[in-house]
Scaffold this motif. Sequence first.
Motif, PDB file in Angstrom:
ATOM      1  N   SER A 190       0.891  -1.172   0.000  1.00  0.00           N
ATOM      2  CA  SER A 190       0.000   0.000   0.000  1.00  0.00           C
ATOM      3  C   SER A 190       0.926   1.218   0.000  1.00  0.00           C
ATOM      4  O   SER A 190       2.152   1.067   0.015  1.00  0.00           O
ATOM      5  N   ARG A 245       5.803   3.707   1.344  1.00  0.00           N
ATOM      6  CA  ARG A 245       6.597   4.948   1.270  1.00  0.00           C
ATOM      7  C   ARG A 245       7.163   5.320   2.631  1.00  0.00           C
ATOM      8  O   ARG A 245       8.308   5.749   2.743  1.00  0.00           O
ATOM      9  N   THR A 287      -9.442  -0.146   8.014  1.00  0.00           N
ATOM     10  CA  THR A 287      -9.182   1.302   7.966  1.00  0.00           C
ATOM     11  C   THR A 287     -10.402   2.091   8.451  1.00  0.00           C
ATOM     12  O   THR A 287     -10.344   3.312   8.527  1.00  0.00           O
ATOM     13  N   LYS A 293      -7.714   6.168   5.989  1.00  0.00           N
ATOM     14  CA  LYS A 293      -6.776   5.702   4.956  1.00  0.00           C
ATOM     15  C   LYS A 293      -5.400   5.469   5.564  1.00  0.00           C
ATOM     16  O   LYS A 293      -5.035   6.094   6.570  1.00  0.00           O
ATOM     17  N   ILE A 294      -4.681   4.572   4.916  1.00  0.00           N
ATOM     18  CA  ILE A 294      -3.293   4.310   5.298  1.00  0.00           C
ATOM     19  C   ILE A 294      -2.374   4.862   4.213  1.00  0.00           C
ATOM     20  O   ILE A 294      -2.791   4.919   3.048  1.00  0.00           O
ATOM     21  N   PRO A 295      -1.151   5.278   4.578  1.00  0.00           N
ATOM     22  CA  PRO A 295      -0.544   5.206   5.906  1.00  0.00           C
ATOM     23  C   PRO A 295      -1.028   6.323   6.821  1.00  0.00           C
ATOM     24  O   PRO A 295      -1.494   7.355   6.380  1.00  0.00           O
ATOM     25  N   GLU A 319      -1.347  11.081   5.262  1.00  0.00           N
ATOM     26  CA  GLU A 319      -0.850  11.515   3.942  1.00  0.00           C
ATOM     27  C   GLU A 319       0.635  11.145   3.804  1.00  0.00           C
ATOM     28  O   GLU A 319       1.503  11.707   4.482  1.00  0.00           O
ATOM     29  N   SER A 320       0.888  10.213   2.882  1.00  0.00           N
ATOM     30  CA  SER A 320       2.232   9.647   2.748  1.00  0.00           C
ATOM     31  C   SER A 320       3.314  10.707   2.527  1.00  0.00           C
ATOM     32  O   SER A 320       4.399  10.621   3.115  1.00  0.00           O
ATOM     33  N   ARG A 376     -13.580  -3.001  -6.478  1.00  0.00           N
ATOM     34  CA  ARG A 376     -13.236  -1.574  -6.450  1.00  0.00           C
ATOM     35  C   ARG A 376     -12.687  -1.093  -7.783  1.00  0.00           C
ATOM     36  O   ARG A 376     -12.805   0.084  -8.125  1.00  0.00           O
TER      37      ARG A 376
HETATM   38  N1  GSH Z   1      -3.268  10.650  -0.428  1.00  0.00           N
HETATM   39  C1  GSH Z   1      -3.201   9.578   0.533  1.00  0.00           C
HETATM   40  C2  GSH Z   1      -3.919   8.379  -0.036  1.00  0.00           C
HETATM   41  C3  GSH Z   1      -4.092   7.270   1.006  1.00  0.00           C
HETATM   42  C4  GSH Z   1      -4.880   6.096   0.452  1.00  0.00           C
HETATM   43  O1  GSH Z   1      -5.765   6.248  -0.400  1.00  0.00           O
HETATM   44  N2  GSH Z   1      -4.539   4.909   0.941  1.00  0.00           N
HETATM   45  C5  GSH Z   1      -5.256   3.710   0.529  1.00  0.00           C
HETATM   46  C6  GSH Z   1      -4.317   2.513   0.552  1.00  0.00           C
HETATM   47  S1  GSH Z   1      -2.904   2.701  -0.474  1.00  0.00           S
HETATM   48  C7  GSH Z   1      -6.370   3.441   1.527  1.00  0.00           C
HETATM   49  O2  GSH Z   1      -6.150   3.481   2.708  1.00  0.00           O
HETATM   50  N3  GSH Z   1      -7.557   3.166   1.038  1.00  0.00           N
HETATM   51  C8  GSH Z   1      -8.666   2.829   1.898  1.00  0.00           C
HETATM   52  C9  GSH Z   1      -9.945   3.317   1.351  1.00  0.00           C
HETATM   53  O3  GSH Z   1      -9.927   4.052   0.348  1.00  0.00           O
HETATM   54  O4  GSH Z   1     -10.945   2.970   1.939  1.00  0.00           O
HETATM   55  C10 GSH Z   1      -1.723   9.282   0.829  1.00  0.00           C
HETATM   56  O5  GSH Z   1      -0.865   9.552  -0.019  1.00  0.00           O
HETATM   57  O6  GSH Z   1      -1.412   8.796   1.924  1.00  0.00           O
END
Ligand code: GSH
Length: 209
Positions: free
Chosen positions: A10, A14, A38, A51-53, A64-65, A129
């Motif tokens: 995921s 990063r 999450t 959302k992760i991370p 936000e990564s 998805r």
């Molecule tokens: N802009 C955020 C995006 C984070 C993101 O979308 N993470 C995904 C996994 S890579 C997530 O947690 N998705 C869960 C969801 O959308 O429910 C970042 O760069 O951290």
Amino acid sequence: MLRIYGINPSRTARTLWLCRELGIKYEQTQVSFADQNTKTPEFLTVNPSGKIPAIDDDGFHLAESMAINLYLAKKHQSPLMPKELQGEAKVLQWSFWVMTEIERPLLTVMLQRMPPPTDPLAAKYFRERTPLNPAAEKESAEALLKPLAYLNDHLAKNDYLLGKEFTLADFNVACVLMWAGRAKIDLTPFPNVQRWLTTCLARPSATPK
Ligand SMILES: N[C@@H](CCC(=O)N[C@@H](CS)C(=O)NCC(=O)O)C(=O)O
């Protein structure tokens, strides 16, 4: 203690790569989007956007990564983060650039072209998805051509994004462009990008132990 929430496959990769690069100690809580972990009340106290991370650094929550990488590099006074204002501003410029110009189309292409995960739950979630969509794949692959050409031109005149040294700008942009392999992006029209990305990904920290 730094706690990182997220799973390795995921964008959490990063944060984990940066911790290896900088030698930062951490503990990891495996939170996966595949099983909706999450969205648990516990995790939502750390990152209400679900959302992760996300990190908990001695009680300080951050998501936000890119923001996490910038914060950790600055906090640990990494030489990868330029000390002077303009160098730091360039790191921000490239970090915003990769997230706004590259990340979305590259992710779309990768999700269309990569094989589904082997774990059955993750595999089900994956195609629910991201149903196959050849038109979106084509549009996104085309949308990458201009920013990749821009990056290629920049790297024709510079070893690294800020000049002669590898900095957090390279790190953050490579954190996103490392998806190019799984997205089966042909980088041969962009030889400077190819050369630069190979160098970034050859750093020992890029490979999890
Ligand atoms: N802009 C955020 C995006 C984070 C993101 O979308 N993470 C995904 C996994 S890579 C997530 O947690 N998705 C869960 C969801 O959308 O429910 C970042 O760069 O951290």
